[in-house]
Design a protein around this motif. Structure first.
Motif, mmCIF file in Angstrom:
data_model
loop_
_atom_site.group_PDB
_atom_site.id
_atom_site.type_symbol
_atom_site.label_atom_id
_atom_site.label_comp_id
_atom_site.label_asym_id
_atom_site.label_seq_id
_atom_site.Cartn_x
_atom_site.Cartn_y
_atom_site.Cartn_z
ATOM 1 N N VAL A 1 5.750 -0.956 -0.149
ATOM 2 C CA VAL A 1 5.411 -0.728 -1.546
ATOM 3 C C VAL A 1 4.038 -1.334 -1.781
ATOM 4 N N TYR A 2 3.151 -0.543 -2.382
ATOM 5 C CA TYR A 2 1.794 -1.004 -2.627
ATOM 6 C C TYR A 2 1.531 -1.153 -4.113
ATOM 7 N N LEU A 3 0.699 -2.117 -4.429
ATOM 8 C CA LEU A 3 0.279 -2.383 -5.797
ATOM 9 C C LEU A 3 -1.244 -2.305 -5.825
ATOM 10 N N ASP B 1 -11.273 -1.511 -6.558
ATOM 11 C CA ASP B 1 -9.833 -1.696 -6.482
ATOM 12 C C ASP B 1 -9.482 -2.526 -5.250
ATOM 13 N N HIS C 1 -2.731 -3.991 -2.560
ATOM 14 C CA HIS C 1 -1.897 -5.096 -2.078
ATOM 15 C C HIS C 1 -0.567 -4.525 -1.597
ATOM 16 N N SER C 2 -0.105 -5.011 -0.479
ATOM 17 C CA SER C 2 1.245 -4.690 -0.052
ATOM 18 C C SER C 2 2.194 -5.691 -0.706
ATOM 19 N N ARG C 3 3.225 -5.195 -1.324
ATOM 20 C CA ARG C 3 4.199 -6.084 -1.948
ATOM 21 C C ARG C 3 5.024 -6.826 -0.909
ATOM 22 N N LYS D 1 -4.013 -6.768 2.367
ATOM 23 C CA LYS D 1 -4.875 -6.476 1.225
ATOM 24 C C LYS D 1 -6.036 -5.637 1.735
ATOM 25 N N TYR E 1 -2.651 8.067 -5.000
ATOM 26 C CA TYR E 1 -2.932 7.463 -6.301
ATOM 27 C C TYR E 1 -4.127 8.137 -6.983
#
Length: 103
Positions: free
Chosen positions: A5-7, A18, A21-23, A28, A82
């Motif tokens: 999951v990425y943020l 931008d 980040h990997s959750r 990064k 995205y």
């Protein structure tokens, strides 16, 4: 890990700065828009490139570890989704003239 999951951390003053980040891991990846940003690759990090909507992006890891290196491409693929350009081709070298890597 089967599915990361990425943020996304965004800079409100610069839409091209931008950070992915990997959750689930320490990965990064910093995003640069090469059409408008100055970019100097860090020799200790991984850099990959891709075009989306007529913009050339550079993706550079931040403090990469060997455990996270395999997830860099999936993070960039997530970012391509995205920015609504899932067909982004991920390039291993800077495609701009005069920016070839000396071997």
């Amino acid at each position: 890990m089967d599915h990361n999951v990425y943020l996304l951390a965004t800079d409100p003053n610069d839409p091209c700065r931008d950070i992915i980040h990997s959750r689930d891991t320490g990965l990064k990846v910093r995003v640069f828009c090469l059409n408008s940003d100055t970019f100097r690759p860090n020799k200790n990090e991984i850099q990959l490139y891709g075009y989306a909507h007529s913009k050339l992006y550079a993706f550079e890891t931040i403090n990469i570890t060997s455990e996270d290196a395999l997830d860099v491409v999936s993070a960039i693929q997530w970012y391509a989704e995205y920015v609504d350009y899932p067909q982004m081709e991920i390039l291993p070298e800077d495609p701009r003239p005069g920016h070839e890597i000396a071997m």
